[in-house]
Design a protein around this motif. Sequence first.
Motif, PDB file in Angstrom:
ATOM      1  N   VAL A 125       0.419  -1.188  -0.095  1.00 13.49           N
ATOM      2  CA  VAL A 125      -0.290   0.055  -0.063  1.00 13.49           C
ATOM      3  C   VAL A 125       0.807   1.112  -0.372  1.00 13.49           C
ATOM      4  CG1 VAL A 125      -1.932   1.520   1.400  1.00 13.49           C
ATOM      5  CG2 VAL A 125      -1.135  -0.702   1.511  1.00 13.49           C
ATOM      6  N   ASP A 126       0.569   1.954  -0.480  1.00  8.58           N
ATOM      7  CA  ASP A 126       2.094   3.295  -1.014  1.00  8.58           C
ATOM      8  C   ASP A 126       0.375   4.397  -0.111  1.00  8.58           C
ATOM      9  OD1 ASP A 126       2.837   5.488  -1.747  1.00  8.58           O
ATOM     10  OD2 ASP A 126       2.159   5.846  -3.755  1.00  8.58           O
ATOM     11  N   PHE A 158      -0.708  -7.238   4.775  1.00  4.90           N
ATOM     12  CA  PHE A 158      -0.316  -5.678   4.014  1.00  4.90           C
ATOM     13  C   PHE A 158       0.632  -5.161   4.939  1.00  4.90           C
ATOM     14  CE2 PHE A 158      -5.167  -6.907   3.044  1.00  4.90           C
ATOM     15  CZ  PHE A 158      -5.845  -5.995   2.236  1.00  4.90           C
ATOM     16  N   THR A 159       1.066  -4.202   3.797  1.00  3.74           N
ATOM     17  CA  THR A 159       2.584  -3.973   4.453  1.00  3.74           C
ATOM     18  C   THR A 159       2.535  -2.459   3.559  1.00  3.74           C
ATOM     19  OG1 THR A 159       4.765  -3.974   3.979  1.00  3.74           O
ATOM     20  CG2 THR A 159       4.052  -5.031   2.198  1.00  3.74           C
ATOM     21  N   SER A 160       3.361  -1.589   3.710  1.00  3.29           N
ATOM     22  CA  SER A 160       3.747  -0.421   3.014  1.00  3.29           C
ATOM     23  C   SER A 160       4.995  -0.088   4.262  1.00  3.29           C
ATOM     24  CB  SER A 160       2.412   0.805   4.063  1.00  3.29           C
ATOM     25  OG  SER A 160       2.980   2.023   3.323  1.00  3.29           O
ATOM     26  N   HIS A 161       5.649   1.239   3.644  1.00  2.88           N
ATOM     27  CA  HIS A 161       6.960   1.761   3.581  1.00  2.88           C
ATOM     28  C   HIS A 161       7.164   3.380   4.533  1.00  2.88           C
ATOM     29  CE1 HIS A 161      11.139   0.695   4.377  1.00  2.88           C
ATOM     30  NE2 HIS A 161      11.118   1.006   3.328  1.00  2.88           N
ATOM     31  N   ILE A 177       0.803   6.080   9.542  1.00  2.00           N
ATOM     32  CA  ILE A 177      -0.075   4.695  10.297  1.00  2.00           C
ATOM     33  C   ILE A 177      -1.492   4.977   9.976  1.00  2.00           C
ATOM     34  CG2 ILE A 177      -0.282   4.441  11.959  1.00  2.00           C
ATOM     35  CD1 ILE A 177       2.777   4.620  12.919  1.00  2.00           C
ATOM     36  N   GLN A 178      -1.630   6.085  10.315  1.00  2.00           N
ATOM     37  CA  GLN A 178      -2.695   6.740  10.264  1.00  2.00           C
ATOM     38  C   GLN A 178      -3.543   5.919   8.961  1.00  2.00           C
ATOM     39  OE1 GLN A 178      -3.274   6.378  13.541  1.00  2.00           O
ATOM     40  NE2 GLN A 178      -5.402   7.534  12.412  1.00  2.00           N
ATOM     41  N   THR A 179      -2.929   6.593   7.252  1.00  2.00           N
ATOM     42  CA  THR A 179      -3.562   5.546   6.051  1.00  2.00           C
ATOM     43  C   THR A 179      -3.251   4.395   6.324  1.00  2.00           C
ATOM     44  OG1 THR A 179      -2.476   7.724   5.486  1.00  2.00           O
ATOM     45  CG2 THR A 179      -3.027   6.094   3.812  1.00  2.00           C
ATOM     46  N   PHE A 180      -2.731   4.404   6.835  1.00  2.53           N
ATOM     47  CA  PHE A 180      -2.650   2.945   6.993  1.00  2.53           C
ATOM     48  C   PHE A 180      -3.601   1.710   7.358  1.00  2.53           C
ATOM     49  CE2 PHE A 180      -1.038  -1.614   8.239  1.00  2.53           C
ATOM     50  CZ  PHE A 180      -0.519  -2.433   6.497  1.00  2.53           C
ATOM     51  N   ALA A 204       4.191   1.883  15.398  1.00  2.00           N
ATOM     52  CA  ALA A 204       4.269   0.734  13.984  1.00  2.00           C
ATOM     53  C   ALA A 204       4.655  -0.541  14.356  1.00  2.00           C
ATOM     54  CB  ALA A 204       5.495   1.461  12.818  1.00  2.00           C
ATOM     55  N   GLN A 205       3.706  -0.828  15.638  1.00  2.83           N
ATOM     56  CA  GLN A 205       4.431  -2.323  15.388  1.00  2.83           C
ATOM     57  C   GLN A 205       2.784  -2.900  14.945  1.00  2.83           C
ATOM     58  OE1 GLN A 205       4.498  -3.192  19.364  1.00  2.83           O
ATOM     59  NE2 GLN A 205       7.023  -1.745  20.411  1.00  2.83           N
ATOM     60  N   ARG A 206       3.401  -3.977  14.602  1.00  3.70           N
ATOM     61  CA  ARG A 206       2.147  -5.260  13.392  1.00  3.70           C
ATOM     62  C   ARG A 206       2.830  -6.505  13.792  1.00  3.70           C
ATOM     63  NH1 ARG A 206      -0.010  -1.006  14.093  1.00  3.70           N
ATOM     64  NH2 ARG A 206      -1.290  -0.331  12.200  1.00  3.70           N
ATOM     65  N   GLU A 207       1.991  -7.599  13.151  1.00  2.00           N
ATOM     66  CA  GLU A 207       1.982  -9.383  13.211  1.00  2.00           C
ATOM     67  C   GLU A 207       4.021  -9.585  13.034  1.00  2.00           C
ATOM     68  OE1 GLU A 207      -1.863  -8.555  13.284  1.00  2.00           O
ATOM     69  OE2 GLU A 207      -0.782  -7.979  12.108  1.00  2.00           O
TER      70      GLU A 207
END
Length: 358
Positions: A125-126, A158-161, A177-180, A204-207
């Motif tokens: 995701v951009d 789902f991922t982003s940078h 982070i909010q957009t994601f 930003a912590q996720r799985e």
Amino acid sequence: MSRPTKAVIDLQALRHNYELAQSLAPKSKTIPMVKANAYGHGAIKVSQALSDIAPAFGVACIEEALELRDTGIKQPILLLEGTFEATELKLAATKGFWVMVENHQQKEAILNADLALPLNVWLGVDTGMHRLGFQPGEIADIYKTLNSSRNISQPIVFTSHFACADNLDSDSTLKQIQTFKACAPVTALQSLANSAAILAWPKAQREWQRPGYMLYGNSPFAVAQENADQLKPVMSFESAVISLRTIAAGESVGYTANWTAERESTIATITVGYGDGYPRNAINGTPVLINGIRCPLVGRVSMDMITVDVTALSEVAIGDKAVLWGPELPVNEVASYCDTIGYELLTRMPERVPRVYL
């Protein structure tokens, strides 16, 4: 191996840094980024050193993944840029590679592929970096389409940078982070945190998390940061003095004569140069450790040699150790003299430099 130029790789420091990343997000799974030959440290050896604790590895492309698989790495390997040709998909499926999908061409190639086994997919995701990934507004439909394909194994990640996570004063990371958060399904597995986010952005912590630069013991920040200060540099780039001479005041050193002695000076020649990855644009005054003492680079960096002013040393001899960067001389500091970043100095180190593993 008689030429003394080498990169000494401390695998215990590597494991320490991995374990630090895991401790900062204990509920996350930690995927070491070993792309670009493990940031110059040697992808095979680095992956082998982490193979008992890492659940997967991350690389840029399928060629890097195949190198690891062919040397016995059995974990899943994430292709961070996805595939470049449809023919790679069958290979990815049979070899157990996870595939990033970040554009419509990659998506259609997967949907239309004739695969014996389904693929594990990471959906990019951009969220604001504007480099890779689908636009947030189209993610829901893309996810629905991919989710219904027999070619895709569940679950999709789902991922982003992040673009600015290394800037602790920027609000860009929180906006991303909010957009994601607004477009990624709550029930989906997710991955956001790179090195800077692991160290400084707990939201930003996720799985899944993806340490890269920090894994090799270097801070992504320009300022001190409590977590980054616990990192241990993994690489020590070393060489030795191969020649000594005394020059008079007014004499110059090296190509283009860009440094002239203001006093009688002792000059040590070190057998390392831009052919070994030491940056040619390192300016006069760039620090080099000679016998553990900082001495200034003087004169233009050559392909195979540099010259250092060791006048201030009480003792110096041919064969004495020189450190270009390492635990006592951070690569980030050297990079600051070269108008670049430590990432570049590490990743562009050529195969010519032997890696010695501790």
